[in-house]
Enzyme design. Structure first.
Site, PDB file in Angstrom:
ATOM      1  CB  ALA A 181      21.501  20.048  21.419  1.00 27.31           C
ATOM      2  N   PRO A 182      19.178  21.360  23.362  1.00 28.02           N
ATOM      3  CG  PRO A 182      17.643  21.128  25.104  1.00 28.02           C
ATOM      4  CD  PRO A 182      18.923  21.824  24.742  1.00 28.02           C
ATOM      5  N   GLY A 183      17.084  22.103  21.633  1.00 33.29           N
ATOM      6  CA  GLY A 183      16.201  22.493  20.542  1.00 33.29           C
ATOM      7  C   GLY A 183      15.173  23.575  20.816  1.00 33.29           C
ATOM      8  N   GLY A 184      15.338  24.320  21.913  1.00 31.60           N
ATOM      9  CA  GLY A 184      14.372  25.389  22.217  1.00 31.60           C
ATOM     10  C   GLY A 184      14.297  26.433  21.107  1.00 31.60           C
ATOM     11  CG  ASP A 200      24.498  21.217  20.025  1.00 27.70           C
ATOM     12  OD1 ASP A 200      23.975  22.236  20.526  1.00 27.70           O
ATOM     13  OD2 ASP A 200      25.331  20.511  20.632  1.00 27.70           O
ATOM     14  CG  ASP A 238      21.660  29.845  23.223  1.00 25.49           C
ATOM     15  OD1 ASP A 238      22.253  30.770  23.828  1.00 25.49           O
ATOM     16  OD2 ASP A 238      20.774  29.156  23.761  1.00 25.49           O
ATOM     17  CE  LYS A 267      25.311  30.454  25.542  1.00 26.73           C
ATOM     18  NZ  LYS A 267      24.116  29.916  26.130  1.00 26.73           N
TER      19      LYS A 267
HETATM   20  C1  LIG Z   1      22.784  26.724  25.968  1.00 26.13           C
HETATM   21  S1  LIG Z   1      22.882  25.303  24.998  1.00 26.13           S
HETATM   22  C2  LIG Z   1      21.854  25.783  23.647  1.00 26.13           C
HETATM   23  C3  LIG Z   1      20.402  25.751  23.962  1.00 26.13           C
HETATM   24  C4  LIG Z   1      19.531  25.868  22.726  1.00 26.13           C
HETATM   25  N1  LIG Z   1      19.628  27.179  22.101  1.00 26.13           N
HETATM   26  C5  LIG Z   1      18.096  25.591  23.022  1.00 26.13           C
HETATM   27  O1  LIG Z   1      17.276  26.471  22.789  1.00 26.13           O
HETATM   28  O2  LIG Z   1      17.776  24.487  23.466  1.00 26.13           O
HETATM   29  C6  LIG Z   1      24.483  25.390  24.334  1.00 26.13           C
HETATM   30  C7  LIG Z   1      24.776  24.350  23.296  1.00 26.13           C
HETATM   31  O3  LIG Z   1      25.989  24.696  22.625  1.00 26.13           O
HETATM   32  C8  LIG Z   1      26.519  23.488  22.146  1.00 26.13           C
HETATM   33  N2  LIG Z   1      27.889  23.703  21.655  1.00 26.13           N
HETATM   34  C9  LIG Z   1      29.000  24.035  22.356  1.00 26.13           C
HETATM   35  N3  LIG Z   1      30.051  24.163  21.513  1.00 26.13           N
HETATM   36  C10 LIG Z   1      29.571  23.927  20.270  1.00 26.13           C
HETATM   37  C11 LIG Z   1      30.158  23.919  18.971  1.00 26.13           C
HETATM   38  N4  LIG Z   1      31.451  24.180  18.791  1.00 26.13           N
HETATM   39  N5  LIG Z   1      29.370  23.639  17.917  1.00 26.13           N
HETATM   40  C12 LIG Z   1      28.058  23.366  18.085  1.00 26.13           C
HETATM   41  N6  LIG Z   1      27.461  23.362  19.281  1.00 26.13           N
HETATM   42  C13 LIG Z   1      28.207  23.633  20.359  1.00 26.13           C
HETATM   43  C14 LIG Z   1      26.371  22.549  23.328  1.00 26.13           C
HETATM   44  O4  LIG Z   1      26.453  21.204  22.907  1.00 26.13           O
HETATM   45  C15 LIG Z   1      24.990  22.928  23.846  1.00 26.13           C
HETATM   46  O5  LIG Z   1      23.998  22.073  23.329  1.00 26.13           O
END
Ligand SMILES: C[S@@+](CC[C@H](N)C(=O)[O-])C[C@H]1O[C@@H](n2cnc3c(N)ncnc32)[C@H](O)[C@@H]1O
Length: 311
Positions: A181-184, A200, A238, A267
Site C-alpha cells: 500500500a498504497p500501490g506504487g 498490506d 517494501d 529500511k
Molecule cells: C513504504 S510503504 C510501501 C509503499 C509501496 N511499495 C508503494 O509502492 O506504494 C510501507 C508499507 O509497509 C506496510 N507494512 C508495514 N508492516 C507490514 C507488515 N508486517 N505486513 C504488510 N505490510 C506492512 C505499511 O502498511 C506500508 O503501507
C-alpha cells in the site's frame, strides 16, 4: 604504499558517513575525502557508493586547454563532479562535448556509451576515470516521471531496479508484493502485465486494486506462507519493518525454494546496522545497492540465475 588499486567512491547524497564506515569495516584504506568523493585503496562494492570510479588517475595540467585535450583524447563523454576550483572546472566542462541529460523513459535501456567521471583535485591536477561502475552520471537515474497514475513515488524504486538489471517480471509472471500500500510497486508490476498477489495492513489505492491481475489481501507479509500463494516468480518487499525480520522471511522463502527472484527494501533506522546489510549481501548471488530515490534505505536484489552461478 598500498599495492591495491586506487579507487574513487562517490557517496550517496547524505550518506558519506555510512560509506566511510562500510569501507573501514571491509578493510579499505581511505587516503583523502573531499565532500562526497572518497579516494581509497582497493575496490569494495559498497552499498553506499552511488558511483565508483574504477580506474582513476591523476593528470597534471598546465591550462584549461590542456585539460580539455586530455579528456577528449581519452573518450567523448564525461561527467564533471566538481568539489573544488569550481570556476576552472566549469571552464573545462564548457569546452567538452555536450552529454545528453534527458530524463529516461521507463522501458528504455540504460545508456551503453561509456561515461567517464572527472574532477579538479587541485587547481593543476585532473582526477579522471574513464571507467565507472554506473552508466549514469554520478550514478543517478532520472526518469520521465508519471505524475498521474501511480499512487506513490515509490514506483521509481522498481523502475530504477529493472532498468539497472535490464530485466523485470514478464507478462503473466506471479509477483508477491509485501507491504504494497498504497500501490506504487503493484502499479508498476501490473502495468508490465504481471500477476500481483499484494499484501498490506492497509488497502491499495482503488484504481490500482482494480487493475487486471491484481489480487490484494489485508494482512501481514510476515504471516504469509509459500503454500498460500504457490511458487512465485518474484518476491518484492517494501514493508516498513526491521531488516532482521525481513531477513528471516526471505530466507524462509528461499529455503522452501518458493521464490525465483527477490527485490526488497532494507529500511534502516538511526545509526546504520552494517552487520545486517552484510548478512543480506552474504546470501549467495546477492547485491545491495543504494538507488537514486532511496533515502536511508538500501535495495537487496537476488536473482535466481545469479544465485545458481554463485552456488
Ligand atoms: C513504504 S510503504 C510501501 C509503499 C509501496 N511499495 C508503494 O509502492 O506504494 C510501507 C508499507 O509497509 C506496510 N507494512 C508495514 N508492516 C507490514 C507488515 N508486517 N505486513 C504488510 N505490510 C506492512 C505499511 O502498511 C506500508 O503501507
Amino acid at each position: 604504499m598500498s599495492n591495491k588499486p586506487m579507487v574513487v567512491y562517490l557517496a550517496a547524497r547524505g550518506f558519506e558517513r555510512d560509506l566511510l564506515d562500510e569501507l573501514a569495516l571491509n578493510g579499505v584504506h581511505v587516503r583523502e575525502v573531499k565532500e562526497r568523493l572518497v579516494l581509497a585503496d582497493g575496490l569494495f562494492r559498497s552499498a553506499w557508493a552511488q558511483n565508483i570510479w574504477l580506474e582513476p588517475f591523476f593528470q597534471p595540467i598546465a591550462s584549461v586547454g590542456e585539460a580539455v585535450r586530455t579528456l577528449k583524447s581519452i573518450q567523448r563523454n564525461w561527467k564533471l563532479h566538481s568539489v573544488d576550483f569550481h570556476r576552472r572546472a566549469a571552464l573545462i566542462e564548457e569546452q567538452l562535448p555536450p552529454v545528453k541529460a534527458k530524463p529516461l523513459a521507463f522501458g528504455a535501456p540504460a545508456p551503453t556509451s561509456p561515461l567517464g567521471s572527472w574532477t579538479l583535485w587541485d587547481r593543476d591536477t585532473l582526477l579522471v576515470s574513464a571507467k565507472c561502475s554506473s552508466a549514469f552520471a554520478d550514478g543517478e537515474v532520472n526518469f520521465e516521471e508519471d505524475k498521474l497514475n501511480p499512487p506513490s513515488r515509490a514506483y521509481l524504486k522498481l523502475w530504477e531496479t529493472f532498468t539497472l538489471l535490464g530485466q523485470g517480471p514478464k507478462p503473466g509472471e506471479l509477483c508477491l508484493d509485501l507491504g504494497a500500500a498504497p500501490g506504487g510497486w503493484t502499479w508498476v508490476l501490473a502495468s508490465m502485465g504481471a500477476r500481483v498477489y499484494s499484501i498490506d495492513k492497509a488497502p491499495l489505492d482503488a484504481k490500482v486494486a482494480a487493475m487486471p491481475g491484481v489480487d490484494h489481501h489485508i494482512g501481514s507479509g510476515f504471516g504469509l506462507e509459500p503454500k498460500d500463494t504457490g511458487r512465485v516468480d518474484w518476491l518484492f518487499s517494501d514493508m516498513a519493518c526491521y531488516p532482521e525480520r525481513l531477513l528471516g522471511t526471505v530466507k524462509h522463502w528461499m529455503e522452501a525454494d518458493a521464490a525465483e527472484n527477490f527485490v526488497c527494501t532494507l529500511k534502516l533506522q538511526g545509526a546504520t546496522d552494517h552487520a545486517i546489510v552484510q548478512a543480506f549481501r552474504e546470501i549467495p548471488g546477492s547485491e545491495v545497492i543504494h538507488l537514486s530515490c532511496n533515502k536511508h534505505e538500501l535495495t537487496w536484489i537476488n536473482l535466481s540465475e545469479r544465485r545458481r552461478r554463485a552456488a
